[in-house]
Motif scaffolding. Structure first.
Motif: not given
Length: 129
Positions: A100-112
């Protein structure tokens, strides 16, 4: 006196299906089921444990008729304990989850991700050695 967190209720269309998904994700068991409700937890407690209030919180899936139209204001975070985060994401996709994409960005260290009914949750860093 204080209150104790005993369960997290999740409104859904298919309590049996969603409970089965989360049992696989968390290695939980069905504790109780009744018409339109399924409760799962980390173990099936004895009557004595319930009376002594020694149970960790459970998840309760409750059938509701309306469709979900608002963003989740509450979600679960899970951390893999015996594999990498990437391997856990692959396993969860195999169980029916989606990214899911909730606006977390590609550099986050978790996966939504989203469960089979669209409820968002996060896969955090692994706890595996």
């Amino acid at each position: 006196m204080t209150s104790r967190f005993t369960e997290l209720a999740v409104d859904c269309h298919d309590p049996e299906g969603l409970a089965a998904f989360w049992c696989e994700v968390l290695d939980f068991k069905v504790i109780d089921r009744s018409e339109g409700k399924v409760e799962i937890g980390s173990w099936v407690p004895t009557v004595e444990e319930v009376r002594a209030r020694q149970m960790p919180p459970t998840l309760l899936f409750v059938r509701v008729p309306e469709g979900r139209t608002l963003k989740n204001r509450l979600h679960l975070d899970v951390s893999p304990i015996d594999r990498s985060t990437e391997d856990e994401v692959t396993r969860l996709i195999g169980l029916g989850a989606t990214k899911a994409d909730v606006g977390q960005g590609s550099d986050s260290n978790w996966e939504v991700m989203a469960d089979p009914e669209g409820n968002e949750f996060c896969v955090l860093r692994t706890l595996a050695p």
